[in-house]
Scaffold this active site. Structure first.
Site, PDB file in Angstrom:
ATOM      1  N   ARG A  53      -5.798 -15.062  56.238  1.00  0.00           N
ATOM      2  CA  ARG A  53      -5.827 -15.737  54.940  1.00  0.00           C
ATOM      3  C   ARG A  53      -5.033 -17.031  54.995  1.00  0.00           C
ATOM      4  NH1 ARG A  53      -2.403 -14.480  50.896  1.00  0.00           N
ATOM      5  NH2 ARG A  53      -2.286 -12.301  51.553  1.00  0.00           N
ATOM      6  N   TYR A 106     -21.674 -32.440  37.433  1.00  0.00           N
ATOM      7  CA  TYR A 106     -22.394 -31.276  37.941  1.00  0.00           C
ATOM      8  C   TYR A 106     -22.152 -30.084  37.025  1.00  0.00           C
ATOM      9  CZ  TYR A 106     -22.796 -27.061  40.848  1.00  0.00           C
ATOM     10  OH  TYR A 106     -23.069 -25.790  41.308  1.00  0.00           O
ATOM     11  N   ASP A 178     -15.633 -35.998  44.422  1.00  0.00           N
ATOM     12  CA  ASP A 178     -16.595 -35.052  44.990  1.00  0.00           C
ATOM     13  C   ASP A 178     -17.592 -35.877  45.803  1.00  0.00           C
ATOM     14  OD1 ASP A 178     -18.715 -33.353  45.531  1.00  0.00           O
ATOM     15  OD2 ASP A 178     -18.625 -32.345  43.588  1.00  0.00           O
ATOM     16  N   LYS A 203     -23.797 -27.965  51.420  1.00  0.00           N
ATOM     17  CA  LYS A 203     -24.859 -28.953  51.320  1.00  0.00           C
ATOM     18  C   LYS A 203     -25.021 -29.744  52.618  1.00  0.00           C
ATOM     19  CE  LYS A 203     -24.984 -27.557  46.971  1.00  0.00           C
ATOM     20  NZ  LYS A 203     -23.701 -26.895  46.681  1.00  0.00           N
TER      21      LYS A 203
END
Length: 383
Positions: A53, A106, A178, A203
């Site tokens: 983690r 978005y 972004d 993406k």
């Protein structure tokens, strides 16, 4: 040999963080599918690894590569783009503080800000980020962050990153960009003054529609530590196999983006002259309001196109239903071409708000197939 910023983008994409394995000589970084690591003594860690983690060698390789591609110094790889966004906001802001967001944000970001972080005590103001005067007017004493998308999703608006960075600095706030639609191949916001870059690596960075992930890249070490602490504390990490898939995808980012752009430019030109199309939203077209700015701050104009149908919403829905090579699906940035109706799909959460997406809008993610086949498929759908 160590990679530096003197190396070209394509070289960094293939080699940064990806030295051959010291034990075997393997040229592809291994998948370290482990949760924990043997310590040589209490607190005596091998390579700094104690629990996955906190850090994992496969994830570290991806993070080093992404930092190099964005001209950053620190990166954190997350389980998704929205997990990355959430960690940034919680690391930078506190309850009672304020964020400026795009007025065509978005849908997932809008949902996060207005339905999750609002309950945490964060306030937001949507603003047309292309209008720097409007952004200045939206600044409050408690503003801590300007959240930017450029190009925006799905209206393909272009924002002056350097101009926003100046406004943020004057307000003692940070600018987060972004960069998902552009990818680091087409645009590097940190070099333009942004403080934080965020990606949905699902993406273009991953590029094959087979992995979900996110990333945050910065240049400031203290800011990087704050973001990493939130990631470690909340646990929204990219797993080793997801990191490996993303790292495999990023190797071809440059060549893929060139083809995405080649295809999109031809498709946008074909749509722009079609009588069934009311308007094409693509920054590569000279009539786009952000065309000159995009030429200045982007390498090329990207693989995303939105267009509005003269026949209204029903015509838009019909096009989405008729195409055969363009697959009706959410997401974007993969090698295959996708088509969607934002108002009813990716941006349904904005319905009934000032950020509602027009019903006559269709968004396409242009893939790397034969461009003549793609144009024929769209024109058949329009006729």
């Amino acid at each position: 040999m160590p990679m530096t910023r003197l190396h070209g983008f394509e070289t960094l994409a293939i080699h940064a963080g990806q030295e051959p394995d010291s034990g075997t000589g393997a040229v592809v970084p291994p998948i370290y599918q482990t949760s924990t690591y043997k310590q040589d003594g209490v607190g005596a860690l091998r390579g700094g690894y104690e629990y996955s983690r906190a850090a994992n060698p496969t994830r570290s390789a991806l993070e080093e590569c992404l930092a190099a591609l964005e001209n950053g110094t620190h990166a954190s790889a997350f389980a998704s783009g929205l997990a990355a966004e959430d960690a940034v906001v919680r690391a930078v802001c506190a309850p009672g503080e304020h964020v400026i967001i795009p007025d065509d944000a978005y849908g997932g970001s809008l949902r996060l800000f207005t339905r999750v972080l609002a309950r945490w005590g964060l306030t937001t103001t949507p603003a047309p980020l292309a209008d720097l005067a409007a952004v200045r007017a939206a600044i409050r004493p408690e503003t801590r962050l300007i959240w930017c998308e450029t190009p925006t999703n799905p209206l393909l608006g272009i924002t002056d990153i350097a101009g926003l960075a100046s406004i943020a600095a004057d307000a003692n706030a940070l600018l987060a960009v972004d960069n998902t639609f552009a990818s680091p191949y087409l645009q590097q916001p940190l070099t333009l003054g942004a403080d934080i870059v965020v990606h949905s690596t699902t993406k273009y960075v991953g590029g094959h529609s087979d992995v979900v992930g996110g990333a945050v890249i910065v240049q400031d070490a203290e800011l990087a530590e704050r973001i990493h602490f939130h990631q470690f504390a909340a646990g929204a990490i990219a797993g080793p196999f997801d990191s490996w898939l993303t790292l495999r995808g990023v190797k071809t980012l440059g060549v893929r983006m060139d083809r995405h752009c080649d295809n999109a430019e031809r498709i946008a030109a074909a749509l722009d002259t079609h009588p069934a199309v009311r308007e094409v939203l693509y920054p590569g077209l000279p009539n786009h309001s952000g065309h000159d700015l995009a030429r200045k701050q982007m390498r090329r104009f990207g693989g995303m196109i939105s267009f509005r149908l003269a026949g209204g919403e029903q015509a838009a829905l019909a096009v989405c239903d008729k195409t055969r090579i363009f697959t009706l699906a959410e997401s974007l940035g993969g090698v295959e071409s996708l088509i969607e109706h934002p108002a009813r799909m990716t941006h349904a959460s904005a319905a009934g708000t000032p950020l509602e997406v027009p019903g006559d809008l269709v968004r396409i993610s242009v893939g790397i197939e034969n461009v003549d086949d793609l144009i024929t498929d769209l024109l058949d759908g329009l006729d």
